[in-house]
Scaffold this motif. Structure first.
Motif, PDB file in Angstrom:
ATOM      1  N   SER A 175       0.822  -1.215   0.000  1.00 41.37           N
ATOM      2  CA  SER A 175       0.000   0.000   0.000  1.00 41.37           C
ATOM      3  C   SER A 175       0.857   1.266   0.000  1.00 41.37           C
ATOM      4  N   ASP A 176       2.182   1.124   0.218  1.00 44.87           N
ATOM      5  CA  ASP A 176       3.079   2.290   0.213  1.00 44.87           C
ATOM      6  C   ASP A 176       3.462   2.721  -1.199  1.00 44.87           C
ATOM      7  N   TYR A 177       3.336   1.793  -2.174  1.00 38.89           N
ATOM      8  CA  TYR A 177       3.885   2.069  -3.500  1.00 38.89           C
ATOM      9  C   TYR A 177       2.924   1.556  -4.582  1.00 38.89           C
ATOM     10  N   PRO A 178       2.889   2.231  -5.751  1.00 41.36           N
ATOM     11  CA  PRO A 178       2.023   1.770  -6.839  1.00 41.36           C
ATOM     12  C   PRO A 178       2.399   0.389  -7.376  1.00 41.36           C
ATOM     13  N   THR A 179       3.696   0.121  -7.526  1.00 41.41           N
ATOM     14  CA  THR A 179       4.160  -1.172  -8.022  1.00 41.41           C
ATOM     15  C   THR A 179       5.388  -1.596  -7.243  1.00 41.41           C
ATOM     16  N   LEU A 180       5.717  -2.880  -7.359  1.00 46.32           N
ATOM     17  CA  LEU A 180       6.923  -3.391  -6.712  1.00 46.32           C
ATOM     18  C   LEU A 180       8.157  -2.677  -7.243  1.00 46.32           C
TER      19      LEU A 180
ATOM     20  N   PHE B 240       9.809  -0.224   5.296  1.00 44.74           N
ATOM     21  CA  PHE B 240       8.449   0.299   5.167  1.00 44.74           C
ATOM     22  C   PHE B 240       8.486   1.816   5.051  1.00 44.74           C
ATOM     23  N   GLY B 241       7.498   2.353   4.340  1.00 42.30           N
ATOM     24  CA  GLY B 241       7.387   3.796   4.212  1.00 42.30           C
ATOM     25  C   GLY B 241       6.672   4.439   5.375  1.00 42.30           C
ATOM     26  N   GLY B 242       5.894   3.636   6.097  1.00 43.41           N
ATOM     27  CA  GLY B 242       5.126   4.126   7.236  1.00 43.41           C
ATOM     28  C   GLY B 242       4.595   2.944   8.007  1.00 43.41           C
ATOM     29  N   SER B 243       3.440   3.116   8.631  1.00 42.19           N
ATOM     30  CA  SER B 243       2.853   2.050   9.429  1.00 42.19           C
ATOM     31  C   SER B 243       2.220   0.994   8.528  1.00 42.19           C
ATOM     32  N   ILE B 244       2.342  -0.248   8.936  1.00 39.08           N
ATOM     33  CA  ILE B 244       1.681  -1.327   8.197  1.00 39.08           C
ATOM     34  C   ILE B 244       0.259  -1.457   8.730  1.00 39.08           C
ATOM     35  N   PRO B 245      -0.656  -2.113   8.002  1.00 40.21           N
ATOM     36  CA  PRO B 245      -2.052  -2.222   8.433  1.00 40.21           C
ATOM     37  C   PRO B 245      -2.171  -2.817   9.838  1.00 40.21           C
ATOM     38  N   ASP B 246      -3.052  -2.232  10.648  1.00 43.31           N
ATOM     39  CA  ASP B 246      -3.206  -2.668  12.039  1.00 43.31           C
ATOM     40  C   ASP B 246      -3.506  -4.157  12.148  1.00 43.31           C
ATOM     41  N   GLN B 247      -4.327  -4.663  11.220  1.00 37.33           N
ATOM     42  CA  GLN B 247      -4.714  -6.066  11.297  1.00 37.33           C
ATOM     43  C   GLN B 247      -3.560  -7.024  10.991  1.00 37.33           C
ATOM     44  N   ARG B 248      -2.448  -6.486  10.486  1.00 38.36           N
ATOM     45  CA  ARG B 248      -1.312  -7.336  10.159  1.00 38.36           C
ATOM     46  C   ARG B 248      -0.177  -7.212  11.173  1.00 38.36           C
ATOM     47  N   VAL B 249      -0.270  -6.268  12.095  1.00 37.58           N
ATOM     48  CA  VAL B 249       0.842  -6.000  13.016  1.00 37.58           C
ATOM     49  C   VAL B 249       1.174  -7.219  13.862  1.00 37.58           C
ATOM     50  N   LYS B 250       0.179  -7.860  14.418  1.00 39.66           N
ATOM     51  CA  LYS B 250       0.428  -8.992  15.306  1.00 39.66           C
ATOM     52  C   LYS B 250       1.159 -10.117  14.578  1.00 39.66           C
TER      53      LYS B 250
ATOM     54  N   GLN C 154      14.504 -15.658  16.580  1.00 40.95           N
ATOM     55  CA  GLN C 154      14.790 -16.792  17.450  1.00 40.95           C
ATOM     56  C   GLN C 154      15.460 -17.932  16.690  1.00 40.95           C
ATOM     57  N   GLN C 155      15.216 -17.996  15.374  1.00 37.31           N
ATOM     58  CA  GLN C 155      15.850 -19.009  14.539  1.00 37.31           C
ATOM     59  C   GLN C 155      17.222 -18.554  14.031  1.00 37.31           C
ATOM     60  N   LYS C 156      17.731 -17.455  14.612  1.00 39.28           N
ATOM     61  CA  LYS C 156      19.072 -16.948  14.322  1.00 39.28           C
ATOM     62  C   LYS C 156      19.207 -16.370  12.914  1.00 39.28           C
ATOM     63  N   MET C 157      18.104 -15.932  12.334  1.00 40.37           N
ATOM     64  CA  MET C 157      18.170 -15.292  11.025  1.00 40.37           C
ATOM     65  C   MET C 157      18.487 -13.816  11.228  1.00 40.37           C
ATOM     66  N   PRO C 158      19.574 -13.297  10.647  1.00 42.29           N
ATOM     67  CA  PRO C 158      19.883 -11.870  10.780  1.00 42.29           C
ATOM     68  C   PRO C 158      18.767 -11.014  10.181  1.00 42.29           C
ATOM     69  N   ILE C 159      18.415  -9.933  10.873  1.00 42.18           N
ATOM     70  CA  ILE C 159      17.338  -9.034  10.437  1.00 42.18           C
ATOM     71  C   ILE C 159      17.862  -7.612  10.437  1.00 42.18           C
ATOM     72  N   LEU C 160      17.597  -6.899   9.346  1.00 42.49           N
ATOM     73  CA  LEU C 160      17.974  -5.492   9.229  1.00 42.49           C
ATOM     74  C   LEU C 160      16.701  -4.674   9.063  1.00 42.49           C
ATOM     75  N   VAL C 161      16.430  -3.790  10.025  1.00 38.00           N
ATOM     76  CA  VAL C 161      15.257  -2.924   9.987  1.00 38.00           C
ATOM     77  C   VAL C 161      15.685  -1.573   9.429  1.00 38.00           C
ATOM     78  N   LEU C 162      15.057  -1.165   8.333  1.00 34.68           N
ATOM     79  CA  LEU C 162      15.414   0.084   7.672  1.00 34.68           C
ATOM     80  C   LEU C 162      14.257   1.060   7.674  1.00 34.68           C
ATOM     81  N   ASN C 163      14.572   2.323   7.876  1.00 34.18           N
ATOM     82  CA  ASN C 163      13.642   3.445   7.785  1.00 34.18           C
ATOM     83  C   ASN C 163      12.712   3.547   8.983  1.00 34.18           C
TER      84      ASN C 163
END
Length: 930
Positions: free
Chosen positions: A288-293, A338-348, A359-368
């Protein structure tokens, strides 16, 4: 019949003896669906689930030194097997509820023939020649059984298979007792759970008790020593624990046993004597942040650095269910952008999914921005400041990777950073942080134990008063350090045989326009005379059907226009492409790309009564060109996207189904006026299992303000060529433009400027189709590591790997199917000679004693080194040949006719340059004994 059987048995015994004397093969046992064929080709033998649609014949043709073996269960039939219903009830002796299968009695006289006809026969017809025979001991699950009779039945099965299918290769999973009776008929014996196992009842991984391990090890060692057969141990470790997987494989190998260590159901690519390099990175985005991928920030900015470092970006939309097969065997990490907040129903769900991955030791990079409030439900050890910082703020830390294209700006009044829990803070490296007026630490970017984060605005900053952006942080260093990305030989699409690729392609727009020169020729004719006759390098030329066909917009000129197109397409250095039927601006009409008020929906050439049709645009236009414009025997092989160049997955599927290669999009246009890597795009983008390949460099439309002028603006494309070559070679050279560029004197001069710049460099000219196939190979290329160095497998079009500085240079003597190497702007570029290669590397460069190819402007069609140091090889190019050879003392180069090349010169003590007026040559390096 008995004599024939005896002969077969003798042959099989000889084959088994030869196998035992040969080098121990590497083996993978993989029942999943996600691995590519090239990943499986990293192993000498890859056991697969045949129901997943593998083609063993094509596999063997591409990688002759590797082979797919089919899984086949002997004494059990799973509920999903079609042949189960044909098995008489009297043959069903027990039920294995854990694995949802039926245990089959091995004693019926008809059983061996049934197994050969119904199980192995259909797989043999598909081309499988090797089989992994499982469940050899399952008869023991029955309440009553005659063990000797069951074993006799198993022996009959194996003998029947050898009789029915001469040359069949069999791996037994257990069946230790019968091995002495069939050792001449089988290739290998396997067993499960030597050190680590899986308890199917408790559904958990276990350490194998010492007593059980000692017994199993004794069985395997006996078979290896008594029967002279290789043995394979299959162990089970949680898929996220790659350290334990690696350590277990090493322990098995140290015992002289072939290892394979993977997850409990063998759905992940485990570790054996070869460990495949994980090359995928999953990126979460919000559609929902962008018109196309194509327009997502992650794709526009992060995918190019990932591609450059050899990694493949996969995308997952958080508005949908997130994938559950993200494991460490194929994925190196996860990025959220993400460009902003994701839909409330998907947050959980998203929050829980990220927690599970961490927890499965997969490296995660949070951007923006994380897209939701960060709290204790995430095991990240961070808290959002939520505006709690007390102004003013003072910079506390700034790492060297900051200030990449611009320095970070001072925090704004509404600044939000993260506070790190004491334990996390202690184990993290702060990349950018601030202290508020109360001395509280707020972190905007850090490398953490779980990965890392960079919060806006300290990732990419927009330049005020412009439409430009700048990287605040070094994206290459950021990705590598936070995701812990490994260095490995990187498949490279910019270079072949040490020279930067050069391609030229033309979109069909304005073919009928009149050039502003004496006589006012059509642009098509002007291009032929002014460019194609002068620059005899490979060109990919397209037309728009509606512009030149009799049923199109200019029927009064159609005969002339078609004649011009026919003359162009008949030129030997031109390959034929389509630029659509009506030149649509939009190729994706799905929401949110197209709204009710979007005027671009029907933006194309105005053809009365025509309604946009993807099939008509793609396949229909190609059929018209093939029938009316192409010379006999010369196919239309490329489709060049028009308009916004953002085709939907459906459009890509239609192009692929038509057997077309596709190109365009990306708009790489870095210049001195826009000196930012945010202007450099990735190799392409994948949608719905299909790949859109981007043009390496954008066209003149961008350099001329959408053709509003200045019309000489395309001269600046040479700046793009330069800035995508240094300090990193990010792109091939692509002279990409439209027919309207030959309609004005200024734009014609700009074209000549681009061609002359490119041809003054050491380049390797290729058709666009050749470049496209290399990009396709990038997504299929696989790299693995074994005790001898690096294994590399690919479909065969991509023939270059770039070596990061940490790897140094190839060791020519210890490498296979490596023709040489050349120093580039960012490491050494190694030249591969086939779809399969083995390479050792060294960080201390020592002069090799072997002759090798330094660089060439052509492709190696063969490379055959000999034990005495001589090499026979062939070059096939599109222009007169140029190449350089490293020829140590005692080595000389001749043609196949024992004549010297047309010209040669010495560049240094051992490097010599050669030229020929021909575009192909058969050559030989002869050396005195080394």
């Amino acid at each position: 019949m008995k004599a024939l059987l005896r002969s077969c048995l003798i042959c099989c015994a000889l084959l088994a003896a030869m196998w035992a004397q040969a080098a121990t093969p590497s083996v993978a046992v993989y029942y999943g669906k996600d691995a590519t064929m090239s990943e499986l080709a990293l192993y000498d033998i890859a056991v697969v689930e045949p129901e997943h649609g593998y083609d063993p014949v094509k596999f063997k043709q591409t990688w002759p030194n590797s082979e797919l073996y089919a899984y086949a269960s002997v004494a059990e039939a799973g509920d999903d097997r079609a042949y189960l219903s044909k098995i008489p009830a009297a043959w069903k002796m027990a039920r294995n509820g854990v694995w949802q299968s039926t245990v089959i009695d091995q004693t019926p006289e008809q059983w061996p023939a049934f197994f050969a006809d119904e199980v192995i026969g259909p797989l043999w017809q598909k081309g499988f020649r090797g089989f992994f025979l499982d469940t050899m001991d399952s008869y023991r699950l029955a309440e009553k059984f005659d063990e000797a009779a069951q074993q006799d039945g198993l022996v009959r099965v194996i003998k029947t298979l050898n009789e029915r299918f001469p040359g069949i290769k069999l791996i037994l999973n257990r069946g230790f007792e019968i091995v002495p009776r069939v050792k001449g008929l089988i290739q290998m014996v396997a067993a499960e759970s030597l050190f680590r196992g899986w308890d199917a009842n408790l559904k958990r991984y276990i350490d194998v008790p010492a007593k059980d391990r000692e017994w199993l090890l004794s069985q395997l060692q006996t078979i290896r020593e008594r029967d002279k057969l290789p043995v394979l141990a299959i162990d089970y470790v949680p898929p996220h624990d790659r350290d334990a997987t690696r350590a277990t494989a090493k322990k098995i190998a140290e015992l002289g046993i072939i290892p394979w260590v993977a997850d409990s159901v063998l759905y992940t690519l485990g570790i054996g004597t070869v460990e495949a390099q994980a090359r995928h990175v999953l990126i979460l985005y919000n559609s929902s942040d962008y018109p196309t991928l194509n327009e997502t920030a992650a794709h526009r900015f992060a995918e190019m650095p990932l591609n450059y470092m050899g990694y493949i970006a996969d995308y997952a939309d958080v508005r949908k269910a997130l994938p559950q097969n993200i494991t460490r065997d194929r994925y190196a990490g996860i990025i959220t952008w993400f460009g902003g907040s994701i839909p409330d129903q998907r947050v959980k769900d998203v929050r829980q999914w990220l927690a599970n991955q961490s927890q499965q030791k997969m490296p995660i990079l949070v951007l923006n921005t994380p897209g939701f409030a960060v709290d204790r439900t995430l095991p990240f050890g961070v808290r959002s400041s939520e505006g709690a910082a007390t102004q003013p703020l003072k910079k506390a830390a700034q790492a060297s990777i900051y200030g990449f294209e611009m320095q970070p700006l001072p925090p704004s009044f509404d600044y939000e950073g993260w506070t790190l829990a004491p334990e996390t803070l202690q184990k993290s490296q702060q990349l950018l942080s601030f202290d508020d007026a109360k001395g509280k630490r707020f972190v905007s970017a850090a490398i953490t134990p779980w990965g890392g984060f960079v919060l806006m605005p300290y990732l990419i900053e927009e330049v005020p008063g412009t439409n430009q952006s700048r990287w605040v942080v070094n994206p290459f260093a950021l990705l590598q350090q936070t995701l812990r990305l490994a260095d490995f030989p990187i498949p490279d699409v910019t270079t072949e045989n040490g020279r930067r690729l050069l391609l030229a392609h033309v979109d069909g727009d304005s073919f009928p326009s009149k050039a502003e020169v004496p006589g006012s020729p059509f642009a098509g004719e002007m291009l032929r005379r002014e460019i194609l006759e002068l620059y005899r390098i490979p060109h990919t030329i397209s037309v728009i059907e509606a512009e030149i066909s009799p049923q199109g917009l200019y029927p009064q000129w159609s005969k002339q226009l078609e004649s011009i197109a026919q003359r162009i397409f008949a030129m030997p250095h031109v390959e034929i492409a389509s630029h659509s039927y009506s030149h649509p601006f939009l190729w994706d009409h799905a929401p949110p790309r197209v709204g009710k008020e979007d005027k671009e929906v029907n933006l194309n050439l105005h053809i009365p009564g025509y309604v946009m049709d993807l099939h008509r645009e793609i396949k229909g236009s190609v059929d018209y060109i093939q029938k009316n414009l192409a010379p006999p025997g010369k196919p239309v092989g490329v489709f060049l996207w028009s308009g916004d160049t953002a085709p939907s997955a459906e459009a890509l599927a239609i192009s692929d189904a038509a057997g077309l290669l596709n190109l365009n999009g990306g708009d790489t246009s870095i210049t001195r006026n826009k000196p930012s890597l945010t202007e450099v795009m990735s190799w392409g983008i994948r949608k719905g299992g299909h790949l859109q390949v981007y043009a390496p460099i954008t066209n003149e439309n961008i350099y001329t303000n959408l053709w509003h002028g200045p019309f000489y603006g395309f001269e600046k494309v040479t700046e793009t060529f330069e800035m995508t070559d240094s300090p990193r070679r990010l792109k091939a050279i692509d002279i990409y433009y439209h027919f309207y560029s030959v309609s004005k004197v200024a734009s014609i001069k700009a074209l000549h400027s681009a061609y002359k710049w490119a041809l003054s460099r050491a380049v390797n000219p290729v058709f666009a189709s050749e470049y496209i196939r290399k990009v396709q190979d990038f997504y299929e290329f696989s790299v693995g590591k074994d005790e001898h160095g690096w294994r590399m497998r690919g479909p065969g079009q991509l023939r270059t790997v770039r070596l990061p500085d940490s790897l140094g240079t190839p060791v020519m003597k210890g490498s296979i199917n490596v023709a040489g190497y050349q120093k580039g702007p960012d490491g050494y570029y190694a030249h591969l000679t086939s779809s399969s290669a083995q390479m050792q590397t060294q960080t201390v460069v020592t002069p090799p004693k072997q002759a090798y190819l330094v660089d060439a402007n052509a492709r190696l069609s063969s490379w055959q080194p000999q034990a005495d140091g001589s090499v026979s090889f062939s070059l096939q190019g599109h222009v007169p040949l140029e190449w350089r050879m490293y020829l140590p003392q005692g080595c000389s180069l001749t043609t196949a006719q024992n004549a010297a090349p047309s010209s040669a010169s010495s560049d240094s003590l051992f490097i010599r340059s050669f030229r020929s007026t021909q575009t192909s040559a058969k050559l030989k390096v002869q050396c005195r004994a080394l």
